[in-house]
Enzyme design. Structure first.
Site, PDB file in Angstrom:
ATOM      1  N   SER A 146       0.837  -1.200   0.000  1.00 54.53           N
ATOM      2  CA  SER A 146       0.000   0.000   0.000  1.00 54.53           C
ATOM      3  C   SER A 146       0.876   1.256   0.000  1.00 54.53           C
ATOM      4  O   SER A 146       1.655   1.482  -0.925  1.00 54.53           O
ATOM      5  CB  SER A 146      -0.951  -0.050   1.200  1.00 54.53           C
ATOM      6  OG  SER A 146      -1.989   0.875   1.062  1.00 54.53           O
ATOM      7  N   ASP A 276      -9.510  -5.405  -4.437  1.00 48.74           N
ATOM      8  CA  ASP A 276      -8.947  -4.404  -3.534  1.00 48.74           C
ATOM      9  C   ASP A 276      -9.890  -3.205  -3.481  1.00 48.74           C
ATOM     10  O   ASP A 276     -10.098  -2.520  -4.483  1.00 48.74           O
ATOM     11  CB  ASP A 276      -7.572  -3.983  -4.041  1.00 48.74           C
ATOM     12  CG  ASP A 276      -6.791  -3.164  -3.026  1.00 48.74           C
ATOM     13  OD1 ASP A 276      -7.391  -2.320  -2.347  1.00 48.74           O
ATOM     14  OD2 ASP A 276      -5.573  -3.369  -2.928  1.00 48.74           O
ATOM     15  N   HIS A 305      -7.352  -5.956  -0.204  1.00 49.58           N
ATOM     16  CA  HIS A 305      -6.179  -5.097  -0.023  1.00 49.58           C
ATOM     17  C   HIS A 305      -5.193  -5.726   0.957  1.00 49.58           C
ATOM     18  O   HIS A 305      -3.991  -5.746   0.706  1.00 49.58           O
ATOM     19  CB  HIS A 305      -6.635  -3.731   0.487  1.00 49.58           C
ATOM     20  CG  HIS A 305      -5.540  -2.719   0.564  1.00 49.58           C
ATOM     21  ND1 HIS A 305      -4.848  -2.272  -0.538  1.00 49.58           N
ATOM     22  CD2 HIS A 305      -5.016  -2.050   1.637  1.00 49.58           C
ATOM     23  CE1 HIS A 305      -3.950  -1.374  -0.171  1.00 49.58           C
ATOM     24  NE2 HIS A 305      -4.024  -1.230   1.142  1.00 49.58           N
TER      25      HIS A 305
END
Length: 325
Positions: A146, A276, A305
């Site tokens: 991320s 995601d 995610h």
């Protein structure tokens, strides 16, 4: 209630009060030196009892460094607003495989200094460079999730020769998240303004809502929900500083990593779940893979995610295969 039960209740209450009072007296009798010894992470002595490096602006960056010092290093970069603890599963997996594993708490996050400024990608990358210099890491593999994926890209594009062998970005924010004329498939700025407003209004509740819902896909029908995972996400988030977390929203959503991606020459694995809900797949992973000189895209059908946590049995072997390949 009978007279006997009333008497028993009174005796129990009296006993509790006496015990509590005794505990207070005992605590007051403990020498100050002994009390100080029970607080190993105070502001005065935590640098002597926990591993930190200090950056040029005085920020203390906490890090973990496990495994043989002569083994190939793998450096893990966590997402917003988490900490090095988010990589526990992967660190244990690769430690068992004989690697040296390192993870740090980004400034303003986890156990690192709760910084007022410097909460942007240029400084994040500079902090990583300070860490890798201090540990003299060579031929390292950098893995970022991320926001950590953005940090990896920004650092690797600027790293000294010989420091980096390969990189992996997982559910990562590059090339750029926010919608613009150049990035029509991005998320509107209002989405990130909403993040900031929710953080200021009630950070504790906001940091429960994210892992309970979209982060791990626990809001999907039939999802296997883990309360421990939710609470661990909350724990990590609340360790950090609100100001740094607030600033980091701009850093992960508005930084354009396009030129960084074009600059990187080492092999990069781009991993992303196509379900995601935090970093939408179509506007991230495929675009990053195309911009990289030596990029490989691996898409995971239906994964969320936070797939490193929900599906380590799938992710870890793929990471190992890439590192050894």
């Amino acid at each position: 209630m009978t007279e006997r039960s009333i008497a028993l209740t009174v005796d129990a209450t009296r006993r509790d009060v006496l015990l509590a009072g005794g505990a207070v007296i005992a605590a007051l009798a403990v020498p100050k030196a002994a009390l100080a010894a029970t607080n190993p992470v105070s502001s005065e002595n935590r640098s002597q009892t926990m591993p930190f490096i200090k950056t040029t602006d005085g920020t203390e960056i906490f890090y973990k460094d496990w495994g043989p010092k002569d083994a190939q290093p793998i450096v893990f970069h966590h997402g917003w607003p988490l900490s090095a603890d988010d990589w526990d599963n992967q660190m244990m997996f690769f430690l068992d495989k004989g690697f040296r594993v390192i993870a740090h708490d980004r400034r303003g996050h986890g156990r690192s200094s709760q910084t007022f400024d410097g909460n942007e990608m240029d400084t994040y990358a500079a902090d990583v460079a300070t860490l890798t210099d201090a540990l003299d890491l060579k031929n390292a593999v950098h893995i970022g999730h991320s926001t950590g994926g953005g940090e990896v890209v920004h650092y690797v594009a600027r790293a000294k020769e010989g420091r980096v062998a390969k990189a992996v970005i997982i559910g990562a924010v590059p090339p750029v998240m926010v919608k613009s004329e150049k990035n029509p498939g991005g998320l509107p700025l209002e989405v990130f303004d909403g993040f900031r407003a929710a953080l200021v209004a009630n950070r504790a509740q906001f940091f429960l809502d994210i892992p309970t819902g979209p982060f791990y896909g626990f809001n999907r029908p039939g999802a296997k929900v883990s309360q421990g995972v939710i609470e661990n996400w909350w724990r990590q988030g609340m360790m950090g500083g609100a100001k740094a977390h607030y600033d980091c929203i701009k850093a992960f959503s508005e930084t354009d990593f396009t030129e960084d991606l074009k600059t990187i020459t080492v092999p990069v694995l781009v991993m992303h779940g196509d379900d995601d809900q935090i970093v939408p797949y179509a506007d991230s992973a495929p675009l990053s893979a195309k911009l990289l000189k030596n990029g490989t895209l691996k898409t995971y059908a239906g994964l969320p995610h936070g797939m490193c946590t929900t599906h380590p049995d799938v992710i870890n072997p793929d990471l190992l295969a890439f590192i050894k390949g």
